[in-house]
Design a protein around this motif. Structure first.
Motif, PDB file in Angstrom:
ATOM      1  N   GLU A  45     -16.228   5.419  13.789  1.00 49.45           N
ATOM      2  CA  GLU A  45     -17.487   4.958  14.359  1.00 49.45           C
ATOM      3  C   GLU A  45     -17.570   3.452  14.113  1.00 49.45           C
ATOM      4  O   GLU A  45     -17.346   2.993  12.991  1.00 49.45           O
ATOM      5  N   HIS A  46     -17.888   2.712  15.163  1.00 47.91           N
ATOM      6  CA  HIS A  46     -17.959   1.257  15.063  1.00 47.91           C
ATOM      7  C   HIS A  46     -19.379   0.818  15.410  1.00 47.91           C
ATOM      8  O   HIS A  46     -19.864   1.079  16.499  1.00 47.91           O
TER       9      HIS A  46
ATOM     10  N   ILE B 210     -17.640   5.255  19.355  1.00 49.11           N
ATOM     11  CA  ILE B 210     -16.582   6.066  18.772  1.00 49.11           C
ATOM     12  C   ILE B 210     -15.276   5.686  19.466  1.00 49.11           C
ATOM     13  O   ILE B 210     -15.217   5.637  20.703  1.00 49.11           O
TER      14      ILE B 210
ATOM     15  N   THR C 138     -23.746   3.089  18.569  1.00 50.43           N
ATOM     16  CA  THR C 138     -22.513   3.271  17.817  1.00 50.43           C
ATOM     17  C   THR C 138     -21.402   3.699  18.765  1.00 50.43           C
ATOM     18  O   THR C 138     -21.575   4.625  19.556  1.00 50.43           O
TER      19      THR C 138
ATOM     20  N   THR D 237     -20.279   6.500  23.246  1.00 54.23           N
ATOM     21  CA  THR D 237     -21.247   6.169  22.206  1.00 54.23           C
ATOM     22  C   THR D 237     -21.512   7.420  21.389  1.00 54.23           C
ATOM     23  O   THR D 237     -21.164   8.535  21.795  1.00 54.23           O
ATOM     24  N   LEU D 238     -22.154   7.289  20.236  1.00 47.53           N
ATOM     25  CA  LEU D 238     -22.320   8.420  19.335  1.00 47.53           C
ATOM     26  C   LEU D 238     -23.048   9.600  19.986  1.00 47.53           C
ATOM     27  O   LEU D 238     -22.577  10.736  19.901  1.00 47.53           O
TER      28      LEU D 238
END
Length: 304
Positions: free
Chosen positions: A83-84, A4, A2, A294-295
């Motif tokens: 969040e993508h 950000i 994920t 990333t997450l």
């Protein structure tokens, strides 16, 4: 994984002298979906304004802005952190048997739900668009995924991308005649061609994230800016992305914001003003997309 990211979209209008502004409509905030989660957002203006959020008939987030003072400059800034999750490849979503070949067979319920996306919207007075669309299914070329790929590749390889400051979208026939266009022209051409082959398609407005931007470079066409592409409904796979400008169908690059039957429904910022036509000096749009990590990385950075 994920990603950000922070996104900022600034639109600035300038005038020779103060003018009065009518109601404006802003579409920059993605709707809830499996690929996106909004963490925080804001919409601000440089002059006093009242902002009202609604959801339109297609479930797009729309901000209606009412201004209370005249001004010589108007600036509208949309910001969000999200969040993508990205888009998985279509290979991970096998098509139903009735979708493998064109014409795709939609069920009665699908027909009812999809009819607004199947009906051609643009006129084709000389039949050039219909002829171009049919050229992709000539002979025994009826494999759905192949036809979609061939059409997307043909647009990218045979047309010239031409940035354009003027608003609006070319008709598909004009794009074929000029052999050039912007991302919105490319998407609209492919949508209207596929509709003439019986496929349900919708116009998508959003942003293009390019990892090259993190290193100060520009890789893909339209990166770090508003971007448009299309989605095609394929039984078994659902709505699938096709970006003829960059030949993208999956990955983390496409960040959808709004969907529509036609381009005029999802202009990022639209409205009107009162004054003399010669007072208008121009418009400037600046879009920046910055990956925060990333997450797991992002969470560690917050806690540290």
């Amino acid at each position: 994984m994920t990603v950000i990211y922070d996104l900022e979209h600034i639109t600035t209008y300038r005038y020779r002298k103060p003018v009065t502004f009518g109601e404006h409509r802003a579409i920059f905030l993605p709707s809830a979906s499996y690929g996106e989660q909004i963490l925080s957002y804001s919409l601000t203006t440089n002059i006093p304004a009242k902002i009202r959020w609604t959801m339109d008939t297609l479930s797009n987030n729309v901000a209606t802005i009412t201004f209370s003072e005249p001004a010589q400059e108007l600036s509208v800034t949309g910001w969000l952190r999200a969040e993508h999750f990205g888009i998985k490849a279509i290979a991970e979503f096998p098509l139903d048997a009735r979708a493998i070949e064109i014409p795709v067979q939609y069920t009665p319920d699908e027909w009812l739900d999809l009819s607004r996306y199947m009906r051609p919207h643009a006129e084709d007075p000389d039949g050039c668009l219909a002829a171009w669309a049919k050229s992709f299914v000539a002979g025994d070329q009826d494999d759905t995924l192949n036809v979609l790929q061939y059409m997307m590749d043909s647009i990218r390889n045979n047309l010239t991308y031409q940035a354009r400051e003027t608003e609006g979208t070319q008709s598909p026939g004009e794009t074929l005649r000029l052999k050039s266009g912007t991302c919105r022209d490319y998407a609209w051409l492919m949508i209207e061609a596929l509709r003439r082959l019986g496929l349900a398609c919708r116009f998508v407005s959003g942003y293009l994230y390019d990892a090259a931007l993190d290193g100060g470079e520009v890789g893909m066409i339209g990166s770090g800016a508003t971007h448009t592409w299309l989605q095609v409904y394929l039984p078994g796979a659902g709505w699938r992305n096709y970006d003829p400008t960059n030949q993208i169908t999956a990955g983390f690059d496409l960040i959808p914001v709004a969907i529509a039957r036609h381009p005029g429904q999802v202009i990022p910022l639209s409205g009107f003003w009162f004054g003399d036509a010669q007072d208008y000096l121009g418009m400037e749009v600046n879009v920046s997309i910055r990956k925060l990590g990333t997450l797991p990385e992002f969470e560690e950075g917050k806690s540290g």
